[in-house]
Enzyme design. Structure first.
Site: not given
Length: 408
Positions: A218, A290, A349
């Protein structure tokens, strides 16, 4: 660099002592003036041997002061009183062993030392000297006494090759670190309100490699996490930074931090689990991957060998793991970088992972994305209440986050 808005209109007084590192102060003054700060400069007699006052007066668009001005009768009020009352924050650099000793004992025999006694502004100290001088027991004693005083922030000198050809500690901190110290003092007014706390921060973007040259990752630079670590350190906390790869972070910001570098999510999880037991606060600012490729090649794949589809494997949820094994009185703070609607997914979350709070920010807004010098965020509690933290530099936002966590 530090975001420009943080210094606009602020009054900063800089005391320059005699040392070859004075050239770095030219960069500090230039950056502050470009950021809109009002800057005044005092030079000691020793500093005048290394640099002309005209250099600083040109940079700060105002006459630089010397001892000749101190003893001049042309000022209506005593100059050291006027300057001391004018300043919002004061910097002394490069702090020499001589001036360090004078400040410890409250001696006042020149314009600079008199002004220090005449001001109530918080004080930033940035020493620079030969390694053997710096390591002298009496110098270290003076330094520890002085930096422990209220409203005082001391930046440890860096290490490297010095002007005397000695390799060791004693280098003046880089301009970017000095600017960060000034920004912190303008926020905290020199209060070491986190002293005694152990704070663990993670930062950066993890990478999951397909082969030695390709990875899933990322665009996180790690700047927000680094600024959290610096802000906490400036406020007296004992800080450990565990970071995945950092990008476009000025090296001068990192030299004072106790840090451990990792690459993958699994490495980050292992390091965090090992470090968490002694932490009072855990700030999870890293952009953690993830998924990872199911298979990894230890040799570079040719274009013909690249799979048409890439099977992926879920990675461990570090925040959830730390929440399940949290220690008594430990605060666990998550971060949620979102696009579009940010509150609903951030609250989900927060509740799903059992965190004490979460800091949500929109990465698709101008000046708030990965790698930017500025950011805005909303702090959310488990009961659904929220606190906007505003748009500001990432260092100032880090201080706002620390204030929020302190008051949880």
């Amino acid at each position: 660099m530090t975001a420009i808005a943080s210094f606009a209109g602020r009054r900063i007084l800089i005391g320059v002592c005699g040392g070859i590192a004075v050239y770095k102060l030219c960069e500090v003054v230039s950056q502050l003036v470009q950021a809109g700060a009002e800057v005044r400069v005092i030079l000691t007699a020793g500093a005048e041997r290394f640099i002309a006052p005209f250099s600083f007066s040109t940079l700060c668009r105002h006459p630089a002061y010397t001892d000749a001005d101190f003893w001049s009768a042309r000022h209506g009020r005593p100059l050291h009183i006027e300057l001391g009352e004018w300043a919002e924050v004061m910097l002394i650099a490069p702090l020499t062993a001589n001036t360090l000793a004078k400040l410890r004992y409250g001696q006042a025999d020149n314009l600079l030392t008199n002004t220090v006694l005449a001001t109530t502004a918080p004080l930033l100290l940035a020493p620079a000297m030969n390694t053997d001088m710096w390591l002298q027991p009496i110098v270290q004693e003076n330094w520890q006494v002085l930096r422990s005083r209220p409203q005082t922030l001391g930046l440890e000198p860096g290490s490297g090759r010095l002007a005397c050809d000695r390799v060791g500690s004693g280098r003046l901190p880089e301009p970017i670190a000095i600017l960060a110290g000034l920004e912190s003092l303008l926020w905290t007014q020199g209060q070491a309100d986190l002293q005694g706390l152990k704070i663990l921060v993670n930062a950066g973007g993890t990478r999951e490699f397909l082969d030695p040259v390709r990875f899933i990752g990322n665009p996180s630079s790690g700047r927000m996490g680094v600024m959290l670590a610096i802000a906490a350190q400036h406020r007296g906390a004992q800080v450990q930074l565990i970071h995945a790869p950092l990008t476009n972070i000025e090296p001068g910001l990192l030299t004072s931090l106790d840090r451990q570098a990792v690459v993958s999510t699994e490495e980050l999880a292992e390091a965090m689990i090992a470090a968490t037991p002694i932490a009072d606060w855990v700030l999870l600012a890293a952009a953690v991957g993830d998924v990872r490729p199911e298979l990894r090649s230890h040799q570079k794949l040719s274009k013909a060998e690249l799979p048409a589809s890439l099977p992926l494997q879920l990675l461990p949820d570090i925040a959830a793991q730390l929440s399940q094994q949290r220690y008594p009185n430990q605060k666990l703070i998550g971060f949620a970088a979102q696009t579009g609607e940010i509150l609903e997914p951030a609250i989900a979350k927060l509740q799903r992972k059992g965190l004490d709070a979460i800091i949500a920010n929109a990465i698709d807004q101008p000046g708030q994305g990965f790698g930017s010098a500025t950011n805005a965020a909303i702090a959310l509690r488990p009961d659904g209440s929220s606190q906007p933290l505003g748009f500001r530099s990432k260092l100032s936002l880090a201080h706002a986050i620390l204030d929020f966590v302190k008051n949880l």
